[in-house]
Write an enzyme that holds these catalytic residues in place. Structure first.
Site, mmCIF file in Angstrom:
data_model
loop_
_atom_site.group_PDB
_atom_site.id
_atom_site.type_symbol
_atom_site.label_atom_id
_atom_site.label_comp_id
_atom_site.label_asym_id
_atom_site.label_seq_id
_atom_site.Cartn_x
_atom_site.Cartn_y
_atom_site.Cartn_z
ATOM 1 N N ARG A 15 1.178 -7.998 10.146
ATOM 2 C CA ARG A 15 2.825 -7.762 9.708
ATOM 3 C C ARG A 15 2.374 -7.137 8.429
ATOM 4 N NH1 ARG A 15 4.451 -9.797 4.796
ATOM 5 N NH2 ARG A 15 4.308 -11.952 5.233
ATOM 6 N N ASP A 16 2.108 -8.151 7.174
ATOM 7 C CA ASP A 16 1.613 -7.353 6.578
ATOM 8 C C ASP A 16 1.232 -6.041 6.101
ATOM 9 O OD1 ASP A 16 2.227 -7.451 3.651
ATOM 10 O OD2 ASP A 16 0.443 -9.394 2.981
ATOM 11 N N HIS A 207 -3.849 -16.487 0.094
ATOM 12 C CA HIS A 207 -2.850 -14.481 -0.066
ATOM 13 C C HIS A 207 -3.493 -13.362 -1.106
ATOM 14 C CE1 HIS A 207 -0.405 -12.291 2.493
ATOM 15 N NE2 HIS A 207 0.288 -11.684 1.314
ATOM 16 N N HIS A 209 -3.968 -9.858 -2.108
ATOM 17 C CA HIS A 209 -3.655 -7.992 -2.124
ATOM 18 C C HIS A 209 -5.463 -7.838 -2.809
ATOM 19 C CE1 HIS A 209 -0.420 -7.963 0.511
ATOM 20 N NE2 HIS A 209 -0.249 -8.851 -0.063
ATOM 21 N N CYS A 240 -2.835 1.940 0.495
ATOM 22 C CA CYS A 240 -2.995 2.711 0.257
ATOM 23 C C CYS A 240 -3.776 3.658 -1.312
ATOM 24 C CB CYS A 240 -1.954 3.643 0.278
ATOM 25 S SG CYS A 240 -1.586 5.135 -0.979
ATOM 26 N N ASN A 249 -3.527 -6.535 2.212
ATOM 27 C CA ASN A 249 -4.434 -8.341 1.937
ATOM 28 C C ASN A 249 -6.023 -7.582 2.016
ATOM 29 O OD1 ASN A 249 -1.972 -9.363 3.175
ATOM 30 N ND2 ASN A 249 -2.515 -10.438 2.532
#
Lengths: 308, 308
Positions: A15-16, A207, A209, A240, A249
């Site tokens: 998903r993420d 969570h 990143h 990216c 993440n």
């Protein structure tokens, strides 16, 4: 420092990770990949998002993916749901858990879901109530806990307010998002110090990143504070190098490398995930950002290391 | 967790970074870059290595670089020296500090410097004695403290023996190297727990390569153990996504991002280092691995971040 004996990893790559990738992964490949994840020992996989395909074309095949995977007993399959229509689609797809989301900062919430924080509450209350009424679990994401791309610092009172409201609505677990990867370990310690006075540690997931490389350090201090649930994305998918907004993440691979090295049990087979990483890397068509994956890939080639 | 109020960064990019890069950076560009580093507030810069040019062609212009830079008062300029001839060249180039090196593991020591550990001791004793005799400082590197690419685990007794011997010889500071970037925070805690019973924390530097993404987490636990000196490389220079052996030191940029965010003083100007990073990135001709540098570069372009 102290750390727990075991922790739970919630894999959010399908998903993420994929939602931020420009390459459309075919439904067939998504299903094959999620099936690999299911066989790795991961017990929680967020497989897709039932948002409108217009917003996230990469996940426009959410229903087909959910219908196509081979569910492994004991694994919880989660999907992100933004609204009533998405929830209905998620139910039809027989998702185990519905994840709702909002931001701790007003501007990010408005830009991301086109509502104020106060306007968002009744929508999520409705979604959580519906989810619980059919006997499924609900997970809550709070974005921009450690910083907002529009407002900068985020008031801890806003984090508390959103978190309390979501728990009052009935979520089983709250995932605190460092959406743009700006957190540092001291900040994590300070935020958790406040939140863990209000909410039990076993209902809080972190969570992070990894936009600025601090995710594992932030996880380390979270472990020290008693947190045992972490979201991560296989290979660091979603990142990216030229767009911090799309930074992924923390990589499941890097997290596992650190945790297993520390003797912390996760139940996940690193070798199986290495193969699942190679699979999705080939489909994405670019090198995954995870450093430990890159190192493991190179070692598969039998290279040795010679530096001072 | 606890952390100190200030720490010292030892910039090793011009040596440990460039020595692993295939692109030859011209002497003029090296000098310009080191001058930028000197103006950033960094107080310790390892500018080159006086090893035989045959072994490290990238640094074959060591003498010209040392002669060409504009030395800033208060900055210590260090160079790596492998033997008597290198030391003489370093003295002629008026280096402030000579860094000697060896490994904690027998095989890496033999492969890297073509001698057993016991054969290496008299060579380094001689180098350190000579260095002290001309009133300059000597720094000792121990490689493969946390793992060896040939032997795997490294016996802590070997680390202790090499460290004690180097301190007895007169080094002012010992840099403990995770040469291949395999360490995890628990291991760092365990190793430092042993070593800090024998050596004062203010004489120990940590030198983490970031091959598996754990360097900042390892630094965090080192801070908690009382370490205040860290080696790092601007931009994470030296890394190569496909060759773990060439993976760079922890990026100075990422280290500064974390430390400054935590309110820890370094005396270094992040903005100036951002420009120095852009400079060397252009000369190297490829994206530097540092995540916080990549994020800062993208932000220079004015991008905003939109993710859940």
């Amino acid at each position: 420092m102290k750390w727990p004996e075991k922790i739970t990893i919630k894999e959010v790559g399908p998903r993420d990770g994929l939602q931020n990738e420009k390459t459309f992964i075919s439904t067939e490949d998504k299903i094959a990949w999620i099936n690999q994840l299911s066989e790795s020992g991961l017990k929680h996989i967020e497989i897709t998002s039932f948002v409108h395909p217009k917003w996230i074309p990469a996940l426009s095949d959410a229903a087909a993916v959910a219908a196509g995977i081979t569910k492994v007993p004991g694994v919880t399959y989660t999907a992100l749901v933004p609204n009533r229509h998405g929830l209905e689609r998620a139910f039809q797809a027989d998702i185990d858990e519905a994840a709702v989301f909002m931001s701790a900062s007003e501007t990010h919430n408005r830009k991301n879901i086109n509502k104020t924080i106060d306007e968002t509450f009744p929508v999520l209350r409705d979604l959580i109530r519906e989810t619980l009424s059919v006997g499924k679990a609900s997970r809550g994401y709070v974005s921009t806990v450690f910083g907002c791309p529009y407002e900068g610092n985020v008031d801890i009172d806003s984090v508390i307010r959103v978190s309390e409201t979501l728990f009052d609505m009935g979520i089983a677990e709250l995932s605190l998002g460092d959406t743009i990867g700006v957190a540092n370990p001291k900040q994590v310690q300070e935020v958790l110090d406040v939140l863990l006075k209000r909410f039990p540690a076993d209902k809080i997931a972190m969570h992070f990143h990894d936009t600025r490389g601090t995710a594992l350090a932030n996880i380390l201090v979270s472990l020290d504070m008693g947190i045992t649930i972490f979201d991560s994305s296989l290979g660091g998918l979603g990142g990216c190098p030229y767009a911090p907004g799309a930074a992924g993440n923390v990589a499941t691979n890097d997290l596992l490398y650190m945790l297993h090295g520390m003797g912390i049990h996760t139940g996940v087979d690193q070798e199986k995930l290495l193969h699942a990483s190679c699979f999705i890397q080939e489909k994405i068509g670019k090198t995954l950002p995870s450093k430990s994956f890159q190192a493991a890939s190179a070692q598969l080639g039998g290279k040795h290391e010679k530096t001072v």
